[in-house]
Design a protein around this motif. Sequence first.
Motif, PDB file in Angstrom:
ATOM      1  N   PRO A 133       4.178  -3.130 -18.083  1.00  6.30           N
ATOM      2  CA  PRO A 133       5.497  -2.533 -17.792  1.00  6.30           C
ATOM      3  C   PRO A 133       5.404  -1.217 -17.025  1.00  6.30           C
ATOM      4  O   PRO A 133       6.237  -0.945 -16.152  1.00  6.30           O
ATOM      5  CB  PRO A 133       6.120  -2.331 -19.177  1.00  6.30           C
ATOM      6  N   LEU A 134       4.384  -0.409 -17.308  1.00  5.76           N
ATOM      7  CA  LEU A 134       4.233   0.848 -16.562  1.00  5.76           C
ATOM      8  C   LEU A 134       3.819   0.571 -15.125  1.00  5.76           C
ATOM      9  O   LEU A 134       4.332   1.205 -14.188  1.00  5.76           O
ATOM     10  CB  LEU A 134       3.204   1.755 -17.246  1.00  5.76           C
ATOM     11  N   ILE A 135       2.900  -0.376 -14.943  1.00  2.84           N
ATOM     12  CA  ILE A 135       2.469  -0.723 -13.584  1.00  2.84           C
ATOM     13  C   ILE A 135       3.652  -1.265 -12.784  1.00  2.84           C
ATOM     14  O   ILE A 135       3.846  -0.917 -11.609  1.00  2.84           O
ATOM     15  CB  ILE A 135       1.315  -1.747 -13.626  1.00  2.84           C
ATOM     16  N   ARG A 136       4.484  -2.106 -13.429  1.00  4.66           N
ATOM     17  CA  ARG A 136       5.666  -2.630 -12.754  1.00  4.66           C
ATOM     18  C   ARG A 136       6.623  -1.504 -12.372  1.00  4.66           C
ATOM     19  O   ARG A 136       7.188  -1.480 -11.267  1.00  4.66           O
ATOM     20  CB  ARG A 136       6.361  -3.638 -13.681  1.00  4.66           C
ATOM     21  N   HIS A 137       6.777  -0.560 -13.286  1.00  2.28           N
ATOM     22  CA  HIS A 137       7.667   0.583 -13.051  1.00  2.28           C
ATOM     23  C   HIS A 137       7.176   1.399 -11.859  1.00  2.28           C
ATOM     24  O   HIS A 137       7.970   1.788 -10.986  1.00  2.28           O
ATOM     25  CB  HIS A 137       7.713   1.445 -14.321  1.00  2.28           C
ATOM     26  N   ILE A 138       5.892   1.654 -11.814  1.00  7.64           N
ATOM     27  CA  ILE A 138       5.316   2.429 -10.708  1.00  7.64           C
ATOM     28  C   ILE A 138       5.386   1.644  -9.401  1.00  7.64           C
ATOM     29  O   ILE A 138       5.712   2.196  -8.340  1.00  7.64           O
ATOM     30  CB  ILE A 138       3.863   2.825 -11.043  1.00  7.64           C
ATOM     31  N   ALA A 139       5.067   0.351  -9.459  1.00  3.01           N
ATOM     32  CA  ALA A 139       5.048  -0.466  -8.238  1.00  3.01           C
ATOM     33  C   ALA A 139       6.425  -0.514  -7.581  1.00  3.01           C
ATOM     34  O   ALA A 139       6.520  -0.594  -6.341  1.00  3.01           O
ATOM     35  CB  ALA A 139       4.554  -1.870  -8.566  1.00  3.01           C
ATOM     36  N   ARG A 140       7.486  -0.472  -8.376  1.00  6.91           N
ATOM     37  CA  ARG A 140       8.840  -0.503  -7.802  1.00  6.91           C
ATOM     38  C   ARG A 140       9.126   0.720  -6.930  1.00  6.91           C
ATOM     39  O   ARG A 140      10.043   0.688  -6.106  1.00  6.91           O
ATOM     40  CB  ARG A 140       9.887  -0.571  -8.920  1.00  6.91           C
ATOM     41  N   MET A 141       8.357   1.773  -7.090  1.00  8.50           N
ATOM     42  CA  MET A 141       8.585   2.989  -6.306  1.00  8.50           C
ATOM     43  C   MET A 141       8.056   2.861  -4.882  1.00  8.50           C
ATOM     44  O   MET A 141       8.333   3.708  -4.030  1.00  8.50           O
ATOM     45  CB  MET A 141       7.956   4.188  -7.022  1.00  8.50           C
ATOM     46  N   GLY A 142       7.285   1.812  -4.631  1.00  9.30           N
ATOM     47  CA  GLY A 142       6.900   1.464  -3.269  1.00  9.30           C
ATOM     48  C   GLY A 142       5.787   2.289  -2.656  1.00  9.30           C
ATOM     49  O   GLY A 142       5.560   2.206  -1.438  1.00  9.30           O
TER      50      GLY A 142
END
Length: 348
Positions: A133-142
């Motif tokens: 979930p943290l990796i997904r959260h960070i990845a959304r920032m582009g």
Amino acid sequence: MKIANRDISLRHAPLVIAEIGINHGGSLEVAKAMVTAARLSGCEMVKHQTHFVDDEMTDEAKSIFPPNADISIWHVMQQCALGKDDEIALKKHAESLGMIYISTPFSRAAADFLNEIGVAAFKIGSGECNHLPLIRHIARMGKPVIMSTGMQTIESMKPSVQILEDAGIEYALLECTNLYPSPPEIVSLQGVTDLRQAFPNAVVGFSDHSIGPEMALSAVALGACILERHFTDTRYRKGPDISCSMDPAELRFLIDRSKEIHTALNNPKVRTAPEEDVYRFARGSVVADKDLPAGHVVTEADIWARRPGSGEISVQYFDQLIGARLTQAVTRNQQLRWSDFDGVEKPQ
């Protein structure tokens, strides 16, 4: 991949990241001094750790003691974390020196904060490598992501890597061993090769917790494009990561030597122009090994090769002369010429 204005690939010299981490012990002034020392050593990028302890840990962490500290992990981070204003000041200081500033967020709140202050990329530590979930959260920032892969297998990493792939962001994977310091018995240089084979879209690097520069430099020869090591301005400081941190002299050494290895790694197997003077004396020319009359049919026992290589016939053509007939008499140690033989063609 590209972070800020720095291209990172096998075509470019390795990017050496000086990880300040928590070595500053919570002091902004010490952190700034470390960044300045890293810049004076020629470093392009500095990495911090962003700890918002209340969002990062539960009270159970107060009873967990890391092997390189004598207080709980909660209290280590509480003592060493910089506040928001101090981290902003540290980022501005690094950028004022022409450096790229990145940090590892250890919580969702830390990731949001780093995104707000405009970091060029995110670092994901080994402990968060499977925090989907943290990796997904960070990845959304582009933004580009550098992810350490300690304590993971190729299989266990695949879901995390898939998140980065699906987000369409540039990313790097760092081979890492999470023991501070890491002895050679458990460091995996093979991991660099394994990561390159398993994840062809990734830039691959090496996050080093060993003592000395040998492991990191060896990783360059295996294709590591990023080298990350803990850094301190002096080893006389106290802290859990000081034992595996490089000082300014070692940082300069790592930067310079990694560039040299990268240069040599990309040189093809050819005889170079500077070698020509050596080539002329170091190789052998075919000579008569005894006095031989005209008309003699040469056997292997009749000829040999001796320095210098200034004769017409290089030793590489030795076998072509066996069975050839001499057109004229020759004497022992005389450098032989193609015209001394009947029916032997000079190579083009």
